[in-house]
Write a protein that holds these residues in place. Sequence first.
Motif, PDB file in Angstrom:
ATOM      1  N   LEU A 142       8.894   1.069  -3.910  1.00  0.00           N
ATOM      2  CA  LEU A 142       8.271   2.143  -3.140  1.00  0.00           C
ATOM      3  C   LEU A 142       9.051   2.441  -1.866  1.00  0.00           C
ATOM      4  O   LEU A 142       9.220   3.608  -1.482  1.00  0.00           O
ATOM      5  CB  LEU A 142       6.820   1.770  -2.803  1.00  0.00           C
ATOM      6  N   CYS A 143       9.559   1.397  -1.214  1.00  0.00           N
ATOM      7  CA  CYS A 143      10.327   1.605   0.018  1.00  0.00           C
ATOM      8  C   CYS A 143      11.676   2.245  -0.269  1.00  0.00           C
ATOM      9  O   CYS A 143      12.127   3.127   0.464  1.00  0.00           O
ATOM     10  CB  CYS A 143      10.507   0.280   0.752  1.00  0.00           C
ATOM     11  N   ALA A 144      12.332   1.809  -1.337  1.00  0.00           N
ATOM     12  CA  ALA A 144      13.629   2.392  -1.682  1.00  0.00           C
ATOM     13  C   ALA A 144      13.479   3.873  -2.017  1.00  0.00           C
ATOM     14  O   ALA A 144      14.282   4.707  -1.577  1.00  0.00           O
ATOM     15  CB  ALA A 144      14.246   1.636  -2.848  1.00  0.00           C
ATOM     16  N   ALA A 145      12.454   4.210  -2.783  1.00  0.00           N
ATOM     17  CA  ALA A 145      12.229   5.610  -3.147  1.00  0.00           C
ATOM     18  C   ALA A 145      11.945   6.458  -1.916  1.00  0.00           C
ATOM     19  O   ALA A 145      12.441   7.587  -1.783  1.00  0.00           O
ATOM     20  CB  ALA A 145      11.078   5.709  -4.152  1.00  0.00           C
ATOM     21  N   ALA A 146      11.155   5.909  -0.992  1.00  0.00           N
ATOM     22  CA  ALA A 146      10.827   6.649   0.231  1.00  0.00           C
ATOM     23  C   ALA A 146      12.015   6.742   1.175  1.00  0.00           C
ATOM     24  O   ALA A 146      12.161   7.731   1.908  1.00  0.00           O
ATOM     25  CB  ALA A 146       9.647   5.979   0.932  1.00  0.00           C
ATOM     26  N   ALA A 147      12.877   5.728   1.162  1.00  0.00           N
ATOM     27  CA  ALA A 147      14.020   5.701   2.083  1.00  0.00           C
ATOM     28  C   ALA A 147      15.184   6.548   1.598  1.00  0.00           C
ATOM     29  O   ALA A 147      16.002   6.995   2.410  1.00  0.00           O
ATOM     30  CB  ALA A 147      14.495   4.261   2.276  1.00  0.00           C
ATOM     31  N   PHE A 148      15.279   6.773   0.299  1.00  0.00           N
ATOM     32  CA  PHE A 148      16.459   7.453  -0.251  1.00  0.00           C
ATOM     33  C   PHE A 148      16.773   8.782   0.443  1.00  0.00           C
ATOM     34  O   PHE A 148      17.945   9.025   0.792  1.00  0.00           O
ATOM     35  CB  PHE A 148      16.290   7.661  -1.756  1.00  0.00           C
ATOM     36  N   PRO A 149      15.805   9.659   0.683  1.00  0.00           N
ATOM     37  CA  PRO A 149      16.141  10.914   1.359  1.00  0.00           C
ATOM     38  C   PRO A 149      16.691  10.720   2.773  1.00  0.00           C
ATOM     39  O   PRO A 149      17.408  11.588   3.286  1.00  0.00           O
ATOM     40  CB  PRO A 149      14.799  11.666   1.402  1.00  0.00           C
ATOM     41  N   LEU A 150      16.375   9.576   3.412  1.00  0.00           N
ATOM     42  CA  LEU A 150      16.866   9.298   4.758  1.00  0.00           C
ATOM     43  C   LEU A 150      18.231   8.628   4.749  1.00  0.00           C
ATOM     44  O   LEU A 150      18.881   8.512   5.796  1.00  0.00           O
ATOM     45  CB  LEU A 150      15.869   8.411   5.507  1.00  0.00           C
ATOM     46  N   LEU A 151      18.663   8.159   3.584  1.00  0.00           N
ATOM     47  CA  LEU A 151      19.938   7.453   3.461  1.00  0.00           C
ATOM     48  C   LEU A 151      21.028   8.296   2.798  1.00  0.00           C
ATOM     49  O   LEU A 151      22.207   8.181   3.149  1.00  0.00           O
ATOM     50  CB  LEU A 151      19.753   6.172   2.637  1.00  0.00           C
ATOM     51  N   ALA A 152      20.649   9.112   1.833  1.00  0.00           N
ATOM     52  CA  ALA A 152      21.630   9.788   0.983  1.00  0.00           C
ATOM     53  C   ALA A 152      22.197  11.049   1.625  1.00  0.00           C
ATOM     54  O   ALA A 152      21.578  11.678   2.482  1.00  0.00           O
ATOM     55  CB  ALA A 152      20.986  10.144  -0.355  1.00  0.00           C
ATOM     56  N   GLY A 153      23.417  11.375   1.172  1.00  0.00           N
ATOM     57  CA  GLY A 153      24.011  12.651   1.531  1.00  0.00           C
ATOM     58  C   GLY A 153      24.550  12.780   2.934  1.00  0.00           C
ATOM     59  O   GLY A 153      24.787  13.892   3.412  1.00  0.00           O
ATOM     60  N   GLN A 154      24.780  11.671   3.618  1.00  0.00           N
ATOM     61  CA  GLN A 154      25.327  11.724   4.967  1.00  0.00           C
ATOM     62  C   GLN A 154      26.862  11.671   4.921  1.00  0.00           C
ATOM     63  O   GLN A 154      27.457  11.242   3.931  1.00  0.00           O
ATOM     64  CB  GLN A 154      24.782  10.567   5.799  1.00  0.00           C
ATOM     65  N   GLU A 155      27.485  12.090   6.002  1.00  0.00           N
ATOM     66  CA  GLU A 155      28.948  12.041   6.062  1.00  0.00           C
ATOM     67  C   GLU A 155      29.452  10.604   6.017  1.00  0.00           C
ATOM     68  O   GLU A 155      30.427  10.288   5.337  1.00  0.00           O
ATOM     69  CB  GLU A 155      29.444  12.738   7.335  1.00  0.00           C
TER      70      GLU A 155
ATOM     71  N   ASP B  31       0.849  -1.193   0.000  1.00  0.00           N
ATOM     72  CA  ASP B  31       0.000   0.000   0.000  1.00  0.00           C
ATOM     73  C   ASP B  31       0.887   1.246   0.000  1.00  0.00           C
ATOM     74  O   ASP B  31       1.591   1.521   0.980  1.00  0.00           O
ATOM     75  CB  ASP B  31      -0.909  -0.026   1.232  1.00  0.00           C
ATOM     76  N   GLU B  32       0.861   2.011  -1.077  1.00  0.00           N
ATOM     77  CA  GLU B  32       1.748   3.171  -1.210  1.00  0.00           C
ATOM     78  C   GLU B  32       1.502   4.207  -0.126  1.00  0.00           C
ATOM     79  O   GLU B  32       2.451   4.827   0.379  1.00  0.00           O
ATOM     80  CB  GLU B  32       1.582   3.803  -2.585  1.00  0.00           C
ATOM     81  N   ALA B  33       0.249   4.391   0.261  1.00  0.00           N
ATOM     82  CA  ALA B  33      -0.059   5.372   1.303  1.00  0.00           C
ATOM     83  C   ALA B  33       0.518   4.947   2.646  1.00  0.00           C
ATOM     84  O   ALA B  33       1.044   5.782   3.401  1.00  0.00           O
ATOM     85  CB  ALA B  33      -1.575   5.567   1.409  1.00  0.00           C
ATOM     86  N   GLU B  34       0.428   3.655   2.967  1.00  0.00           N
ATOM     87  CA  GLU B  34       0.987   3.177   4.229  1.00  0.00           C
ATOM     88  C   GLU B  34       2.514   3.291   4.243  1.00  0.00           C
ATOM     89  O   GLU B  34       3.114   3.598   5.266  1.00  0.00           O
ATOM     90  CB  GLU B  34       0.554   1.734   4.503  1.00  0.00           C
ATOM     91  N   ILE B  35       3.144   3.053   3.097  1.00  0.00           N
ATOM     92  CA  ILE B  35       4.596   3.213   3.021  1.00  0.00           C
ATOM     93  C   ILE B  35       4.982   4.673   3.249  1.00  0.00           C
ATOM     94  O   ILE B  35       5.918   4.984   3.990  1.00  0.00           O
ATOM     95  CB  ILE B  35       5.118   2.722   1.661  1.00  0.00           C
ATOM     96  N   GLY B  36       4.231   5.579   2.622  1.00  0.00           N
ATOM     97  CA  GLY B  36       4.503   6.998   2.823  1.00  0.00           C
ATOM     98  C   GLY B  36       4.378   7.395   4.271  1.00  0.00           C
ATOM     99  O   GLY B  36       5.216   8.147   4.806  1.00  0.00           O
ATOM    100  N   ALA B  37       3.341   6.885   4.933  1.00  0.00           N
ATOM    101  CA  ALA B  37       3.136   7.208   6.350  1.00  0.00           C
ATOM    102  C   ALA B  37       4.237   6.606   7.214  1.00  0.00           C
ATOM    103  O   ALA B  37       4.701   7.240   8.178  1.00  0.00           O
ATOM    104  CB  ALA B  37       1.770   6.699   6.801  1.00  0.00           C
ATOM    105  N   LEU B  38       4.676   5.405   6.877  1.00  0.00           N
ATOM    106  CA  LEU B  38       5.754   4.750   7.629  1.00  0.00           C
ATOM    107  C   LEU B  38       7.023   5.595   7.600  1.00  0.00           C
ATOM    108  O   LEU B  38       7.618   5.888   8.649  1.00  0.00           O
ATOM    109  CB  LEU B  38       6.034   3.368   7.036  1.00  0.00           C
TER     110      LEU B  38
END
Length: 243
Positions: free
Chosen positions: A114-127, A59-66
């Motif tokens: 869907l999870c990879a796309a949603a997770a990317f901003p939380l994973l990328a660009g860190q030191e 469910d795309e909406a539930e993934i977004g909320a997660l």
Amino acid sequence: MQNPVLILGASGGIGAGIARRLARQGSSVILHGRQRDRLDALAAEIGPAATVEIADLTDEAEIGALFARIAEARTALSGLVFSVAAPFAKKLTHRTGWGEFDRQITTQLKALHLCAAAAFPLLAGQEATTRMVVVTSEYAMGMPPVKTASYSAAKAAITAYARVVAQEWIGRGVRVHIVAPGMVRTEFTSDIPDAWLEDHVTRLPEKRLTTVEDVADMVAFLMTDAADCLYGTPLQVSRAERR
């Protein structure tokens, strides 16, 4: 405090084993699944380093909320483990309806994307380097057994997907790893008769099945800098004969 590792599918045998292993390694973990009682028991076993999240990954909406909840509470992730599987009908391919293929593709490829796309901003660009580990199957690497077409096709799809993403994300500081376990004795394989398994084991070089611990140890290794050169490479974690 180190950012946590999100484990998708932690209510399953392999996902739970990975969670325990990473926690022993010192990681804080977010345990995802759809079975609250199992996740709560696992979190209680691990201790304060574990938190629980429930979501339907089809469910795309539930993934977004997660991922919105995770971003609000933690702001970033140090890793993501995709260890998701769904039971499949063990039928000859020409007798398997498309609905079974669609269900496997949805629970595997759609959910991973869907999870990879949603997770990317939380994973990328860190030191520090961050990592995503995709748990697939040795069926996607060699000659899969009969009556597994829907499952094998979905696992092959996420293997190819992860290999592409590994190239796209490396420049953003995210290593994508792929683990392909052999047959593991968990609830997922509980419908396989003991007599068949016993006969199967006699044909294996080491006379034993791949274990949850085998897979968890490999994932723990891939979460370290020592494994960085292995990004995008499907790694067979199996006690089976190599082909």
